[in-house]
Design a protein around this motif. Structure first.
Motif, PDB file in Angstrom:
ATOM      1  N   THR A  10      64.519  65.525  68.596  1.00 57.54           N
ATOM      2  CA  THR A  10      64.684  65.623  67.138  1.00 57.54           C
ATOM      3  C   THR A  10      66.014  66.277  66.788  1.00 57.54           C
ATOM      4  O   THR A  10      66.343  67.343  67.313  1.00 57.54           O
ATOM      5  CB  THR A  10      63.540  66.433  66.516  1.00 57.54           C
ATOM      6  N   VAL A  11      66.765  65.639  65.895  1.00 64.68           N
ATOM      7  CA  VAL A  11      68.055  66.185  65.467  1.00 64.68           C
ATOM      8  C   VAL A  11      67.818  67.331  64.483  1.00 64.68           C
ATOM      9  O   VAL A  11      67.214  67.140  63.423  1.00 64.68           O
ATOM     10  CB  VAL A  11      68.913  65.093  64.810  1.00 64.68           C
ATOM     11  N   THR A  12      68.304  68.515  64.844  1.00 60.65           N
ATOM     12  CA  THR A  12      68.174  69.682  63.971  1.00 60.65           C
ATOM     13  C   THR A  12      69.527  70.313  63.648  1.00 60.65           C
ATOM     14  O   THR A  12      69.581  71.346  62.999  1.00 60.65           O
ATOM     15  CB  THR A  12      67.270  70.745  64.620  1.00 60.65           C
ATOM     16  N   GLU A  38      65.913  57.586  67.516  1.00 57.66           N
ATOM     17  CA  GLU A  38      65.291  57.517  68.836  1.00 57.66           C
ATOM     18  C   GLU A  38      64.478  58.773  69.126  1.00 57.66           C
ATOM     19  O   GLU A  38      65.019  59.873  69.116  1.00 57.66           O
ATOM     20  CB  GLU A  38      66.355  57.337  69.927  1.00 57.66           C
ATOM     21  N   GLU A  39      63.183  58.594  69.335  1.00 58.20           N
ATOM     22  CA  GLU A  39      62.273  59.657  69.774  1.00 58.20           C
ATOM     23  C   GLU A  39      62.346  60.901  68.884  1.00 58.20           C
ATOM     24  O   GLU A  39      62.264  62.020  69.362  1.00 58.20           O
ATOM     25  CB  GLU A  39      62.561  60.023  71.236  1.00 58.20           C
ATOM     26  N   GLY A  55      59.423  56.252  71.247  1.00 62.67           N
ATOM     27  CA  GLY A  55      59.518  55.399  70.074  1.00 62.67           C
ATOM     28  C   GLY A  55      60.919  55.368  69.494  1.00 62.67           C
ATOM     29  O   GLY A  55      61.582  56.405  69.368  1.00 62.67           O
ATOM     30  N   VAL A  56      61.375  54.176  69.134  1.00 58.42           N
ATOM     31  CA  VAL A  56      62.669  54.003  68.473  1.00 58.42           C
ATOM     32  C   VAL A  56      62.433  53.327  67.128  1.00 58.42           C
ATOM     33  O   VAL A  56      61.798  52.269  67.067  1.00 58.42           O
ATOM     34  CB  VAL A  56      63.638  53.141  69.303  1.00 58.42           C
ATOM     35  N   ILE A  89      61.019  52.467  73.458  1.00 60.11           N
ATOM     36  CA  ILE A  89      62.425  52.685  73.786  1.00 60.11           C
ATOM     37  C   ILE A  89      62.905  51.768  74.900  1.00 60.11           C
ATOM     38  O   ILE A  89      64.086  51.422  74.981  1.00 60.11           O
ATOM     39  CB  ILE A  89      62.666  54.171  74.157  1.00 60.11           C
ATOM     40  N   ASP A  90      61.988  51.336  75.782  1.00 58.44           N
ATOM     41  CA  ASP A  90      62.368  50.450  76.880  1.00 58.44           C
ATOM     42  C   ASP A  90      62.036  48.987  76.599  1.00 58.44           C
ATOM     43  O   ASP A  90      62.229  48.125  77.462  1.00 58.44           O
ATOM     44  CB  ASP A  90      61.654  50.879  78.166  1.00 58.44           C
TER      45      ASP A  90
END
Length: 253
Positions: free
Chosen positions: A163-165, A186-187, A193-194, A217-218
């Protein structure tokens, strides 16, 4: 708390994962005495906002669904978009989301869940912070500067290690979304999960909703889904009367 506030507090006690509550649970979650909770649940049942099961537990009533159908950003949008969502669902076999912004959150007004696909936590009516969902990133990227700065300067909750924080990284992501017209997350909420999302525009070409796909994702390269999700979002925008979407044909098969 006003009388209206107490009624709303009773309704607000219900949430995803808390769709069936006892009177004691409603009392506790609404911050009301048992006597007050009992009186208010009775009023709401008479009006049709609540229903009571044979085991004595309370659930949201159908009359609220009837009122929700009048919301232009909810069920009306969903009904207009439904044929396009189903085409996208059948052509990709991925989870499909239709979402709108409510303050600093994204709300799913429709979800089509693919059997056997990657696990997702989303459901109809689900809310997530804008910055963690693909559809949320689209809606945040095209929101007002005030909304963007409020999110960027607020607490950025972490759901997975991916997670982008970092506000600076998020700011760069939003600029990229505006440049490409596509968000990729992404995830951010669940691992593996994407999410890929694109904006849906209204009659004034303003972004009124977002269309999203979620895949493993794959499973495939996210970029391979860009054309189909853009085409579908453009078709829905055209149906809404967006000037920039006119003249484009949709082909998702």
């Amino acid at each position: 708390m006003t009388a209206a506030g107490r009624l709303l507090a009773v309704l607000d006690a219900f949430a995803p994962g808390r769709s069936s509550l006892t009177l004691s649970e409603i009392s506790r979650r609404a911050g009301l005495s048992l006597t007050t909770a009992h009186r208010l649940t009775g009023e709401l049942m008479n009006w049709g906002a609540l229903e009571r099961d044979t085991d004595g537990r309370y659930r949201i009533g159908l009359h609220l669904l009837e009122l929700a159908a009048l919301a232009p950003r909810g069920l009306e949008l969903r009904e207009l978009a439904q044929p396009y969502l189903e085409d996208l669902f059948h052509s990709t076999r991925a989870h499909v989301h239709l979402a709108v912004r409510d303050g600093s959150e994204v709300v799913y007004v429709e979800t089509l869940r693919a059997r056997g696909a990657v696990t997702v936590l989303s459901r109809l009516g689900q809310r997530w912070p804008l910055q963690v969902a693909g559809t949320g990133l689209v809606l945040l990227a095209y929101a007002s500067p005030e909304v963007q700065e409020s999110v960027l300067h607020g607490p950025l909750k972490r759901y997975t290690p991916k997670t982008v924080t970092d506000p600076n990284e998020l700011r760069r992501t939003l600029a990229d979304v505006r440049h490409t017209g596509i968000a990729v997350a992404e995830e951010q909420i669940t691992l593996e999960g994407v999410a890929i999302a694109a904006p849906i525009r209204g009659p004034g070409d303003e972004v009124v909703a977002a269309l999203g796909l979620v895949v493993h994702i794959d499973e495939c390269e996210p970029r391979a889904l860009f054309p189909v999700i853009k085409a579908t979002a453009r078709a829905i925008s055209r149906a809404l009367g967006a000037p920039s979407a006119k003249g484009h044909a949709l082909s998702v098969h």
